[in-house]
Design a protein around this motif. Structure first.
Motif, PDB file in Angstrom:
ATOM      1  N   LEU A  98      33.601 -32.072 105.985  1.00  0.00           N
ATOM      2  CA  LEU A  98      33.658 -33.169 105.216  1.00  0.00           C
ATOM      3  C   LEU A  98      32.444 -33.988 105.831  1.00  0.00           C
ATOM      4  CD1 LEU A  98      37.380 -34.516 105.638  1.00  0.00           C
ATOM      5  CD2 LEU A  98      36.088 -33.890 103.549  1.00  0.00           C
ATOM      6  N   LYS A  99      31.733 -33.807 106.963  1.00  0.00           N
ATOM      7  CA  LYS A  99      30.713 -34.346 107.259  1.00  0.00           C
ATOM      8  C   LYS A  99      29.331 -33.764 106.531  1.00  0.00           C
ATOM      9  CE  LYS A  99      31.721 -34.835 112.215  1.00  0.00           C
ATOM     10  NZ  LYS A  99      31.345 -34.567 113.773  1.00  0.00           N
ATOM     11  N   LYS A 100      29.501 -32.546 106.257  1.00  0.00           N
ATOM     12  CA  LYS A 100      28.430 -31.795 105.400  1.00  0.00           C
ATOM     13  C   LYS A 100      28.591 -32.606 103.931  1.00  0.00           C
ATOM     14  CE  LYS A 100      28.271 -27.230 107.701  1.00  0.00           C
ATOM     15  NZ  LYS A 100      28.794 -25.882 107.489  1.00  0.00           N
ATOM     16  N   VAL A 101      29.681 -32.699 103.348  1.00  0.00           N
ATOM     17  CA  VAL A 101      29.968 -33.413 102.056  1.00  0.00           C
ATOM     18  C   VAL A 101      29.549 -34.644 101.999  1.00  0.00           C
ATOM     19  CG1 VAL A 101      31.493 -34.132 100.381  1.00  0.00           C
ATOM     20  CG2 VAL A 101      31.639 -31.596 101.530  1.00  0.00           C
ATOM     21  N   SER A 102      29.804 -35.352 103.127  1.00  0.00           N
ATOM     22  CA  SER A 102      29.491 -36.687 103.390  1.00  0.00           C
ATOM     23  C   SER A 102      27.722 -37.023 103.525  1.00  0.00           C
ATOM     24  CB  SER A 102      29.790 -37.398 104.589  1.00  0.00           C
ATOM     25  OG  SER A 102      29.518 -38.848 104.648  1.00  0.00           O
ATOM     26  N   LYS A 103      27.118 -36.215 104.118  1.00  0.00           N
ATOM     27  CA  LYS A 103      25.591 -36.177 104.197  1.00  0.00           C
ATOM     28  C   LYS A 103      24.970 -35.858 102.898  1.00  0.00           C
ATOM     29  CE  LYS A 103      25.382 -35.012 109.108  1.00  0.00           C
ATOM     30  NZ  LYS A 103      25.029 -33.779 109.960  1.00  0.00           N
ATOM     31  N   ARG A 104      25.771 -34.832 102.165  1.00  0.00           N
ATOM     32  CA  ARG A 104      25.149 -34.391 100.849  1.00  0.00           C
ATOM     33  C   ARG A 104      24.945 -35.833 100.085  1.00  0.00           C
ATOM     34  NH1 ARG A 104      27.378 -29.015 101.481  1.00  0.00           N
ATOM     35  NH2 ARG A 104      29.283 -29.816 100.099  1.00  0.00           N
ATOM     36  N   ALA A 105      26.448 -36.367  99.977  1.00  0.00           N
ATOM     37  CA  ALA A 105      26.637 -37.493  99.158  1.00  0.00           C
ATOM     38  C   ALA A 105      25.610 -38.639  99.648  1.00  0.00           C
ATOM     39  CB  ALA A 105      28.127 -38.023  99.292  1.00  0.00           C
ATOM     40  N   ASN A 106      25.501 -38.991 100.902  1.00  0.00           N
ATOM     41  CA  ASN A 106      24.682 -39.829 101.207  1.00  0.00           C
ATOM     42  C   ASN A 106      23.215 -39.399 100.920  1.00  0.00           C
ATOM     43  OD1 ASN A 106      26.476 -41.676 102.437  1.00  0.00           O
ATOM     44  ND2 ASN A 106      26.293 -40.664 104.603  1.00  0.00           N
ATOM     45  N   ALA A 107      22.910 -38.289 101.077  1.00  0.00           N
ATOM     46  CA  ALA A 107      21.437 -37.850 100.591  1.00  0.00           C
ATOM     47  C   ALA A 107      21.374 -38.238  99.042  1.00  0.00           C
ATOM     48  CB  ALA A 107      21.277 -36.577 100.718  1.00  0.00           C
ATOM     49  N   ALA A 108      22.314 -37.934  98.098  1.00  0.00           N
ATOM     50  CA  ALA A 108      22.359 -38.160  96.845  1.00  0.00           C
ATOM     51  C   ALA A 108      22.089 -39.808  96.443  1.00  0.00           C
ATOM     52  CB  ALA A 108      23.328 -37.620  96.019  1.00  0.00           C
ATOM     53  N   VAL A 109      22.995 -40.582  97.165  1.00  0.00           N
ATOM     54  CA  VAL A 109      22.711 -41.905  97.031  1.00  0.00           C
ATOM     55  C   VAL A 109      21.427 -42.542  97.530  1.00  0.00           C
ATOM     56  CG1 VAL A 109      23.572 -44.239  98.009  1.00  0.00           C
ATOM     57  CG2 VAL A 109      25.384 -42.392  97.250  1.00  0.00           C
ATOM     58  N   VAL A 110      20.708 -42.065  98.321  1.00  0.00           N
ATOM     59  CA  VAL A 110      19.586 -42.425  98.909  1.00  0.00           C
ATOM     60  C   VAL A 110      18.552 -41.807  97.879  1.00  0.00           C
ATOM     61  CG1 VAL A 110      17.566 -41.904 100.566  1.00  0.00           C
ATOM     62  CG2 VAL A 110      19.815 -42.345 101.336  1.00  0.00           C
ATOM     63  N   GLU A 111      18.716 -40.656  97.191  1.00  0.00           N
ATOM     64  CA  GLU A 111      17.672 -40.247  96.215  1.00  0.00           C
ATOM     65  C   GLU A 111      17.820 -41.090  94.939  1.00  0.00           C
ATOM     66  OE1 GLU A 111      14.994 -38.133  94.257  1.00  0.00           O
ATOM     67  OE2 GLU A 111      15.395 -38.065  96.231  1.00  0.00           O
ATOM     68  N   LEU A 112      19.144 -41.539  94.738  1.00  0.00           N
ATOM     69  CA  LEU A 112      19.267 -42.455  93.530  1.00  0.00           C
ATOM     70  C   LEU A 112      18.620 -43.734  93.809  1.00  0.00           C
ATOM     71  CD1 LEU A 112      22.808 -41.790  92.460  1.00  0.00           C
ATOM     72  CD2 LEU A 112      21.072 -41.343  91.115  1.00  0.00           C
ATOM     73  N   PHE A 113      18.731 -44.283  94.939  1.00  0.00           N
ATOM     74  CA  PHE A 113      18.112 -45.613  95.180  1.00  0.00           C
ATOM     75  C   PHE A 113      16.479 -45.344  95.118  1.00  0.00           C
ATOM     76  CE2 PHE A 113      21.621 -47.097  97.818  1.00  0.00           C
ATOM     77  CZ  PHE A 113      21.857 -48.642  97.037  1.00  0.00           C
ATOM     78  N   ASN A 116      15.730 -44.988  91.331  1.00  0.00           N
ATOM     79  CA  ASN A 116      16.160 -46.152  90.303  1.00  0.00           C
ATOM     80  C   ASN A 116      15.609 -47.660  90.886  1.00  0.00           C
ATOM     81  OD1 ASN A 116      17.309 -44.638  88.308  1.00  0.00           O
ATOM     82  ND2 ASN A 116      19.310 -44.705  89.495  1.00  0.00           N
ATOM     83  N   GLY A 117      15.629 -47.638  92.105  1.00  0.00           N
ATOM     84  CA  GLY A 117      14.928 -48.807  92.930  1.00  0.00           C
ATOM     85  C   GLY A 117      16.118 -49.892  93.378  1.00  0.00           C
ATOM     86  N   SER A 118      17.137 -49.872  92.611  1.00  0.00           N
ATOM     87  CA  SER A 118      18.213 -50.985  93.018  1.00  0.00           C
ATOM     88  C   SER A 118      19.605 -50.358  92.650  1.00  0.00           C
ATOM     89  CB  SER A 118      17.899 -52.081  92.209  1.00  0.00           C
ATOM     90  OG  SER A 118      18.344 -52.018  90.785  1.00  0.00           O
ATOM     91  N   MET A 119      20.635 -51.112  93.154  1.00  0.00           N
ATOM     92  CA  MET A 119      21.891 -50.693  93.028  1.00  0.00           C
ATOM     93  C   MET A 119      22.324 -50.905  91.550  1.00  0.00           C
ATOM     94  SD  MET A 119      23.944 -49.933  96.376  1.00  0.00           S
ATOM     95  CE  MET A 119      25.449 -50.594  95.988  1.00  0.00           C
ATOM     96  N   ASP A 120      21.839 -51.712  90.954  1.00  0.00           N
ATOM     97  CA  ASP A 120      22.206 -52.016  89.607  1.00  0.00           C
ATOM     98  C   ASP A 120      22.028 -50.905  88.606  1.00  0.00           C
ATOM     99  OD1 ASP A 120      23.011 -54.518  90.337  1.00  0.00           O
ATOM    100  OD2 ASP A 120      20.978 -55.424  90.077  1.00  0.00           O
ATOM    101  N   ASN A 121      21.196 -50.094  88.871  1.00  0.00           N
ATOM    102  CA  ASN A 121      20.867 -49.033  87.953  1.00  0.00           C
ATOM    103  C   ASN A 121      21.328 -47.823  88.215  1.00  0.00           C
ATOM    104  OD1 ASN A 121      19.217 -51.107  86.411  1.00  0.00           O
ATOM    105  ND2 ASN A 121      17.372 -50.506  87.641  1.00  0.00           N
ATOM    106  N   LEU A 122      22.397 -47.688  88.974  1.00  0.00           N
ATOM    107  CA  LEU A 122      22.856 -46.397  89.384  1.00  0.00           C
ATOM    108  C   LEU A 122      23.905 -45.664  88.371  1.00  0.00           C
ATOM    109  CD1 LEU A 122      23.961 -47.015  93.211  1.00  0.00           C
ATOM    110  CD2 LEU A 122      21.897 -45.719  92.301  1.00  0.00           C
TER     111      LEU A 122
END
Length: 123
Positions: A98-113, A116-122
């Protein structure tokens, strides 16, 4: 001992009668009574000895049962601890996953930021 009355022999003044046993020996009445009392005492002692042996046997069986009960209890506790350790290892693996999955998810969110530059365009 089988006895039959015999003709009175010499009078010893005790007043006891004389008998002849199955082997032809002369036996006085007092000896017969003493032999019967001795036999009763012997039977009583034998019963008491057997009761003592029975009591000791019961105590020994009780101790054996208690020892077996304690052994089973220790074995059950050991098995329970082994099961807990195995379960704990499995939970650690799941937490690590679950830690690995969470890190991958966080990395994906960071990449999306970054893209896209903001949370509105996710979306």
């Amino acid at each position: 001992m089988s006895v039959t009355p015999s003709a009175p022999s010499s009078d010893d003044g005790s007043g006891s009668r004389v008998f002849v046993d199955s082997e032809g020996r002369q036996v006085d009445e007092l000896s017969i009574i003493n032999a019967k009392e001795l036999q009763k005492l012997l039977e009583f002692k034998t019963r008491k000895d057997q009761e003592e042996v029975d009591e000791e046997t019961k105590k020994a069986n009780f101790k054996l049962k208690e020892a077996e009960r304690h052994r089973r209890k220790r074995e059950n506790q050991k098995n329970y601890l082994q099961d807990l350790e195995k379960s704990n290892e499995n939970l650690k693996k799941e937490v690590d996953e679950l830690k690995k999955v969470s890190k991958r998810a966080n990395a994906a969110v960071v990449e999306l930021f970054r893209r896209n530059g903001s949370m509105d365009n996710l979306s």
